[in-house]
Design a protein around this motif. Structure first.
Motif, short mmCIF file in Angstrom:
data_model
loop_
_atom_site.label_atom_id
_atom_site.label_comp_id
_atom_site.label_asym_id
_atom_site.label_seq_id
_atom_site.Cartn_x
_atom_site.Cartn_y
_atom_site.Cartn_z
N THR A 17 -29.57 -19.36 26.54
CA THR A 17 -30.42 -20.58 26.08
C THR A 17 -30.00 -21.48 27.42
N ARG A 18 -31.12 -22.35 27.78
CA ARG A 18 -30.74 -23.12 28.85
C ARG A 18 -31.40 -24.61 28.60
N GLY A 19 -30.77 -25.09 27.77
CA GLY A 19 -31.10 -26.63 27.24
C GLY A 19 -32.38 -26.65 26.47
N ASP A 20 -33.49 -26.96 27.25
CA ASP A 20 -34.77 -27.12 26.53
C ASP A 20 -35.56 -25.73 26.62
N SER A 21 -35.11 -24.73 27.12
CA SER A 21 -35.71 -23.43 27.48
C SER A 21 -34.66 -22.09 27.08
N ALA A 22 -35.19 -21.29 27.47
CA ALA A 22 -34.32 -19.95 27.29
C ALA A 22 -34.93 -18.83 28.12
N ARG A 23 -34.12 -18.03 28.56
CA ARG A 23 -34.38 -16.59 29.05
C ARG A 23 -34.13 -15.63 27.98
N LEU A 24 -35.26 -14.65 28.15
CA LEU A 24 -35.22 -13.56 27.28
C LEU A 24 -35.21 -12.57 28.13
N VAL A 46 -47.42 -13.86 22.94
CA VAL A 46 -47.09 -14.87 23.61
C VAL A 46 -47.17 -14.25 25.01
N CYS A 47 -48.34 -14.80 25.83
CA CYS A 47 -48.05 -14.51 27.41
C CYS A 47 -46.92 -15.07 28.10
N LEU A 48 -46.24 -14.10 28.42
CA LEU A 48 -44.99 -14.49 29.45
C LEU A 48 -44.96 -13.79 30.69
N VAL A 62 -39.07 -18.73 28.86
CA VAL A 62 -39.49 -19.41 27.73
C VAL A 62 -39.39 -20.72 27.76
N MET A 63 -40.50 -21.75 27.86
CA MET A 63 -40.33 -23.45 27.88
C MET A 63 -40.14 -23.82 26.78
N ALA A 64 -39.74 -25.29 26.36
CA ALA A 64 -39.58 -25.84 25.41
C ALA A 64 -41.15 -25.99 24.66
N GLU A 65 -41.99 -26.12 25.37
CA GLU A 65 -43.51 -26.03 24.75
C GLU A 65 -43.83 -24.93 24.06
N THR A 66 -43.31 -23.72 24.56
CA THR A 66 -43.60 -22.49 24.00
C THR A 66 -42.66 -22.35 22.66
N LEU A 67 -41.44 -22.62 22.88
CA LEU A 67 -40.36 -22.52 21.92
C LEU A 67 -40.89 -23.26 20.53
N LYS A 68 -41.51 -24.28 20.87
CA LYS A 68 -41.87 -25.24 19.63
C LYS A 68 -43.16 -24.71 19.14
N ARG A 69 -44.10 -24.27 19.82
CA ARG A 69 -45.54 -23.90 19.14
C ARG A 69 -45.59 -22.37 18.65
#
Length: 195
Positions: A17-24, A46-48, A62-69
């Protein structure tokens, strides 16, 4: 561009977890073989973008927008994921045109097993219902499927034994979230007709 034909059932090896994003960090020896920094891989539809590879795994931010949607924010270490590399130009289009751009999420509402297949009902966000039609294409967690019956707030899909065995749709339970991508052609037609 993808086809919605899942190549490998992978697994989440780690989440940072990186605040408003994540690294998978995702385990998928088939799709990570030959992958390099900057390549695309669809994860549950989801295209990553690949940031790193090694030992049968790859990493993606994975950015906040992708995590949200999308439902990627609900993943935990050990979660199973559908993996697909992009279609090669001139390759076979076994499913349908899939961009890897999630339009919304649904929830598995019910599963009705038959002798060799299952009928699955999935909730449908109101803003997407106009794009979903009986016998049309839809992508659920990255899997190209044919809609059996489309309603205003739900749709049904039939899952054959191969799909049940080789994708996450075989283990999703009622209440589980799924990523949805409607047919992009329907969205383009709507835009052209309404102008």
């Amino acid at each position: 561009m993808f086809t919605g034909i899942v190549e490998e059932l992978g697994e989440v090896a780690a989440i940072e977890t990186r605040g408003d994003s994540a690294r998978l960090r995702l385990r998928g020896p088939l799709v990570s073989d030959g992958a390099s920094h900057g390549d695309s891989i669809a994860v549950n539809g989801v295209c990553l973008t690949v940031t790193d590879t090694g030992d049968g795994t790859f990493s993606a931010d994975v950015m906040a927008e992708t995590l949200k949607r999308s439902s990627l924010g609900a993943l935990t270490t050990g979660s199973r994921v559908n993996l697909e590399r992009p279609m090669a130009l001139g390759g076979r289009l076994g499913g349908h045109l899939v961009q890897g751009h999630v339009d919304g999420t649904g929830t598995v509402l019910a599963r009705e097993p038959a002798e060799h297949w299952e009928l699955v009902t999935v909730s449908l966000p109101a803003e997407l219902s106009r794009y979903v039609v009986d016998k049309g294409s839809i992508t659920v967690d990255g899997v190209s499927l044919t809609v059996v019956e489309a309603g205003e707030d739900r749709f049904t899909i039939s899952l054959i034994p191969t799909t049940l065995e080789l994708t996450t749709l075989g283990i999703k339970e009622p209440g589980d979230p799924v990523n949805l991508e409607v047919d992009v052609i329907a969205k383009y037609v709507e835009r052209m007709v309404t102008r």
